[in-house]
Design a protein around this motif. Structure first.
Motif, PDB file in Angstrom:
ATOM      1  N   ARG A 114      29.027  34.018  37.513  1.00 48.00           N
ATOM      2  CA  ARG A 114      30.277  34.674  37.137  1.00 48.00           C
ATOM      3  C   ARG A 114      31.196  34.876  38.334  1.00 48.00           C
ATOM      4  N   PRO A 126      33.574  37.671  39.404  1.00 42.68           N
ATOM      5  CA  PRO A 126      33.706  39.065  38.953  1.00 42.68           C
ATOM      6  C   PRO A 126      35.073  39.398  38.386  1.00 42.68           C
ATOM      7  N   ARG A 170      36.353  39.645  34.254  1.00 42.72           N
ATOM      8  CA  ARG A 170      36.411  40.824  33.372  1.00 42.72           C
ATOM      9  C   ARG A 170      37.841  41.202  33.033  1.00 42.72           C
ATOM     10  N   ARG A 180      28.979  43.653  38.934  1.00 45.21           N
ATOM     11  CA  ARG A 180      30.099  42.728  38.804  1.00 45.21           C
ATOM     12  C   ARG A 180      30.907  42.588  40.095  1.00 45.21           C
TER      13      ARG A 180
END
Length: 485
Positions: free
Chosen positions: A17, A19, A22, A181
């Motif tokens: 991912r 971060p 999101r 995250r």
């Protein structure tokens, strides 16, 4: 394809991912191929347009799960789910090379193939590598280490030999910061973690307390046979051990500069993250010794006339163990104002990785884990912790990487470490009168625990016999000496 938990997806592909995603979309569902975990995917919803999309992940040349395909955007989750299933099915039968990204350098590394002769391998590494009871830990570490950047160039050798505990602590911190995250830069050798995410940026250097090299002055948790020995161990011996390691790290320089003066660290919150590996099981009991040393205050319980709990504070000037002396109050010492906080978790061990492996679905049918220990008691008049016992394999068991993490904030910090950077941790603040204010969003905060491994049992049969009695919490009566009796 079959639906999986967010925790299992995170263990398999969460390290891929960015971060910042999101801010763009919300993750809704996670899936893997039915036959094996070499293709996974997720359903996401765009935060602006509110439409849905499937994201497909497969292994690159280094066996890291990375995004290989996005489905068309859809108006419903069902439509996106149908398209994702088609993509996962297609990817599962494709040649592995079709998923290579073209930026992989060198060959994939087998982290558990010994690089040194067996005589110098760490006993814990051998157990992790060969003992079936730790198969879940081995699997989750394998997946994680595909992504962990070895900027020093000696991670594998140290992980397998004399640096096993230190490297496990670094892996734990890596997993925790990714779970929170954050993106972690692999551009710099020091400090160990330079993190950035939507909540901000911060830097962390890992510290470990190893076995003493003091020539016969070592004290082990197993040698504490009386209350007096335990008190001396926690009030003097372990504060000196923590203080020696933290002070050495504070004074360490890179290219002639302190950590906080490095160009990529300057102006950002900086913390030291410490773990205690001084002896077997020591980490289950030395949390209070660290707080005592950092803040330089002892706390004794008393009762008001109405029976309510009252905490009496006493400032501590120094700790002494035999000929060794050390000033108390790390945050009162010179140059510590450049350290915003000290992070601690006594769970950054192989047992933690094994529990997380089982929780994420990598456990074996014949390996049962039972965790028991002490936890925070939220009753404002309680002076004793609660005790818990839980079967890790049972339905309803939950655990996160950050669980049990304590952040001790420096009241004199030039650049404070905002608690919002790690909102799921438990944060401790020293007040002017020597009292400590604790803030946490966690309903369950373990102080210490032991995980028992039972190998060669029928896990499902054991769970059936327990008949739902897999989570037990009990509180000792005030005034009893042995809370577990």
């Amino acid at each position: 394809m079959k639906k999986i938990s967010a925790s299992r997806f995170n263990a398999i592909a969460g390290y891929a991912r960015n971060p910042m995603t999101r801010a763009i979309f919300e993750e809704l569902e996670w899936y893997e191929e039915d036959s094996a975990s070499h293709v996974v995917g997720m359903i996401v919803q765009d935060r602006i347009d509110a439409d849905y999309c499937g994201v497909n992940f497969a292994k690159d040349q280094h066996h890291r799960f990375r995004c290989v395909n996005l489905t068309d955007h859809c108006t419903t989750a069902n439509q996106a789910r149908t398209l994702l299933e088609q993509e996962i099915s297609r990817a599962s039968v494709a040649e592995p090379s079709t998923h290579f990204q073209g930026d992989e350098n060198g060959n994939a590394i087998d982290f558990f193939t010994p690089v040194r002769e067996r005589s110098v391998l760490d006993a814990s590494f051998i157990q992790l590598s060969e003992n079936r009871g730790f198969g879940a830990a081995k699997r989750i570490i394998e997946l994680m280490m595909r992504w962990y950047g070895d900027v020093d160039g000696n991670f594998i050798e140290q992980f397998q030999t004399a640096g096993f505990d230190q490297r496990m602590w670094e892996l734990y911190l890596y997993a925790t910061f990714v779970e929170a995250r954050y993106g972690i830069s692999d551009e710099f050798v020091a400090p160990d973690f330079c993190c950035s995410g939507l909540e901000g940026e911060f830097c962390v250097e890992a510290v470990t307390i190893g076995k003493s090299q003091g020539g016969g002055e070592e004290v082990t948790a197993a040698s504490l046979t009386t209350d007096e020995k335990i008190a001396e161990y926690l009030e003097h011996y372990m504060p000196i051990r923590f203080g020696t390691a933290l002070t050495k790290k504070r004074k360490k320089k890179h290219h002639g500069q302190n950590y906080w003066d490095l160009p990529h660290v300057k102006g950002k919150p900086f913390a030291l993250a410490v773990a205690d590996f001084s002896s077997v099981l020591s980490m289950t009991m030395t949390r209070s010794a660290l707080e005592l040393y950092l803040f330089g205050y002892k706390h004794k319980e008393a009762r008001n006339a109405d029976g309510s709990l009252k905490i009496i504070t006493e400032r501590v000037q120094r700790h002494q163990w035999k000929k060794k002396k050390l000033p108390s109050g790390f945050f009162r010492q010179k140059e510590t104002e450049n350290i915003g906080a000290v992070i601690f978790n006594n769970s950054g061990t192989v047992a933690k990785f094994n529990r997380m492996g089982v929780y994420c679905g990598f456990g074996a049918d014949d390996v049962l884990l039972i965790r028991e220990g002490t936890m925070a008691n939220n009753d404002p008049n309680a002076s004793k912790p609660k005790y818990f016992r839980v079967v890790v394999n049972s339905d309803g068991y939950e655990e996160s990487w950050i669980e049990g993490m304590d952040v001790y904030h420096n009241p004199n910090a030039t650049i404070p470490f905002p608690p919002e950077l790690l909102p799921s941790a438990t944060h401790h603040f020293l007040l002017e009168d020597g009292q400590v204010e604790t803030r946490t969003s966690a309903e369950f905060h373990p102080f210490g625990s032991i995980t028992k491994h039972m190998i060669g049992v029928d896990v499902q049969e054991c769970l059936r016999k327990l008949d739902g009695k897999t989570h037990v919490v009990f509180t000792p009566k005030e005034g009893t000496k042995d809370a577990a009796s």
